[in-house]
Design a protein around this motif. Structure first.
Motif, PDB file in Angstrom:
ATOM      1  N   TYR A 106     -78.897  14.197  23.992  1.00  0.00           N
ATOM      2  CA  TYR A 106     -79.567  15.381  24.038  1.00  0.00           C
ATOM      3  C   TYR A 106     -80.909  15.257  23.641  1.00  0.00           C
ATOM      4  O   TYR A 106     -81.092  14.997  22.611  1.00  0.00           O
ATOM      5  N   ALA A 107     -81.710  15.753  24.607  1.00  0.00           N
ATOM      6  CA  ALA A 107     -83.203  15.772  24.496  1.00  0.00           C
ATOM      7  C   ALA A 107     -83.668  17.294  23.863  1.00  0.00           C
ATOM      8  O   ALA A 107     -83.199  18.294  24.423  1.00  0.00           O
ATOM      9  N   PHE A 108     -84.620  17.155  23.014  1.00  0.00           N
ATOM     10  CA  PHE A 108     -85.186  18.224  22.560  1.00  0.00           C
ATOM     11  C   PHE A 108     -86.644  18.139  21.884  1.00  0.00           C
ATOM     12  O   PHE A 108     -87.144  16.817  21.967  1.00  0.00           O
ATOM     13  N   ARG A 109     -87.296  19.229  21.618  1.00  0.00           N
ATOM     14  CA  ARG A 109     -88.574  18.805  20.897  1.00  0.00           C
ATOM     15  C   ARG A 109     -88.876  19.689  19.601  1.00  0.00           C
ATOM     16  O   ARG A 109     -87.921  20.474  19.597  1.00  0.00           O
ATOM     17  N   ASP A 110     -89.587  19.047  18.854  1.00  0.00           N
ATOM     18  CA  ASP A 110     -89.772  19.887  17.443  1.00  0.00           C
ATOM     19  C   ASP A 110     -90.873  20.778  17.817  1.00  0.00           C
ATOM     20  O   ASP A 110     -91.359  20.711  18.856  1.00  0.00           O
ATOM     21  N   PRO A 111     -91.054  21.870  16.909  1.00  0.00           N
ATOM     22  CA  PRO A 111     -92.225  22.782  17.020  1.00  0.00           C
ATOM     23  C   PRO A 111     -93.443  22.675  17.681  1.00  0.00           C
ATOM     24  O   PRO A 111     -94.267  23.011  18.197  1.00  0.00           O
ATOM     25  N   ASP A 112     -93.907  21.185  17.359  1.00  0.00           N
ATOM     26  CA  ASP A 112     -95.205  20.669  17.282  1.00  0.00           C
ATOM     27  C   ASP A 112     -95.198  19.951  18.795  1.00  0.00           C
ATOM     28  O   ASP A 112     -96.354  19.530  19.361  1.00  0.00           O
ATOM     29  N   GLY A 113     -94.098  19.861  19.693  1.00  0.00           N
ATOM     30  CA  GLY A 113     -94.011  19.168  20.923  1.00  0.00           C
ATOM     31  C   GLY A 113     -93.554  17.795  20.841  1.00  0.00           C
ATOM     32  O   GLY A 113     -93.445  17.135  21.983  1.00  0.00           O
ATOM     33  N   HIS A 114     -93.318  16.865  19.941  1.00  0.00           N
ATOM     34  CA  HIS A 114     -92.684  15.525  20.080  1.00  0.00           C
ATOM     35  C   HIS A 114     -91.515  15.746  20.625  1.00  0.00           C
ATOM     36  O   HIS A 114     -90.528  16.411  19.917  1.00  0.00           O
ATOM     37  N   GLU A 115     -91.149  14.801  21.246  1.00  0.00           N
ATOM     38  CA  GLU A 115     -89.811  14.622  22.002  1.00  0.00           C
ATOM     39  C   GLU A 115     -88.762  13.858  21.107  1.00  0.00           C
ATOM     40  O   GLU A 115     -89.212  12.788  20.884  1.00  0.00           O
TER      41      GLU A 115
END
Length: 317
Positions: A106-115
């Motif tokens: 399951y892919a997602f990003r942190d608030p800064d945009g790192h995947e």
């Protein structure tokens, strides 16, 4: 309440390089990692003490940087719970097929945009006869090549604002902040988080360029401090750029050496294994701006590039 130990550990990372052949040479001949497969523009490599199939996915790309960090969860149920929490936070990307040896991710990003991505199903490594260890509790024979890094230790992300991403890692993923730097203005300049009993797994450091989604460094653990001294000699002989070290950090007390691999990404050789966070009620250690300005515990003064170099490079235009 934050989830407890639902992230088991950092599983692997995908690193981008504009110099794929030279970077592959670095990770195999200098670091002593083992190639376990290829797919398209990517090569899969492993450290000798990793129980999973691969530790690093090295991908040819137009520039340097980190594409994503994969975190293994502690169970199938934990995966479902963390996915739900990420979706509630509005940062999910979605499900995808995992890399070879890994089930659905399951892919997602942190608030800064790192995947990042989460997974549970994983193939345990079975060494071929020529790499079979003498000890059955070891995944692979000691390679006796280069630095012989033992395992992936941590990833340090650069972030335009540390607080938002580190709070996401704490509140949504279940990390615990073990140490941090607070400037006189009240701004948090860096935070170290752990998902386990290690003193840290993931770090967020303020990106002074104001950029998003960039990498400060990836760190690999050695058996001993002496291995890091030997790593410095190996890098000197092989023409690898040594940025700073060997020294000892005051924060987290890590003994370290920082180098740039040929693609431009910063790599740390570290020996943090003496420090474990065993207290269930660990109190976050906060360093002041004045304390941080003193630099390392001992060794040379922190050099300027340590605060400015990150990947991918920032476009000066």
């Amino acid at each position: 309440m934050a989830p407890a130990h639902e992230i088991a550990h950092i599983g692997n990372v995908e690193l981008l390089t504009p110099e794929p052949e030279k970077s592959l040479w670095f990770f195999t001949e200098v670091m002593g990692m083992t190639e376990v497969g290829t797919e398209g523009d990517s090569v899969y490599l492993r450290t000798w003490d990793d129980y999973e199939r691969h530790t690093l996915k090295l991908t040819a790309h137009r520039t340097s940087g980190i594409r994503r960090v994969a975190l293994r969860v502690s169970s199938a149920e934990a995966l479902d719970r963390r996915v739900k929490a990420i979706e509630e936070a509005g940062l999910g990307i979605g499900w995808r097929d995992g890399d070879p040896g890994i089930g659905p991710t399951y892919a997602f990003r942190d608030p800064d945009g790192h995947e990042l991505e989460l997974y549970w199903e994983s193939e345990w490594y079975e060494a071929p006869p020529e790499l079979a260890p003498s000890l059955k509790n070891q995944a692979q024979a000691y390679p006796a090549r280069g630095v012989c890094v033992r395992r992936l230790d941590h990833v340090n992300f650069l972030a335009a604002e540390v607080e938002g991403s580190s709070e996401f890692a704490r509140d949504v993923l279940g990390g615990h902040v073990t140490e941090q730097i607070r400037l006189d203005s009240g701004t948090i300049a860096a935070r170290w988080l752990t998902f386990t009993n290690k003193s840290y797994d993931l770090v967020y450091t303020r990106d002074l360029t104001g950029g998003h989604g960039r990498l400060h460094h990836i760190a690999f653990a050695t058996d001993t401090r002496e291995d890091i001294l030997r790593a410095a000699d190996i890098c000197l002989d092989k023409g690898v750029f040594i940025e700073t070290g060997p020294h000892k950090h005051a924060i987290q007390q890590t003994f370290f050496l920082y180098v740039y691999e040929p693609g431009g990404n910063r790599i740390e050789f570290c020996n943090p294994v003496a420090r474990l966070v065993l207290a269930p009620d660990w109190r976050t250690i906060t360093w002041t701006e004045a304390e941080r300005a003193k630099g390392q515990a001992w060794g040379l003064k922190t050099i300027e590039s340590f605060h400015t170099h990150g990947t991918p490079p920032v476009d000066p235009s």
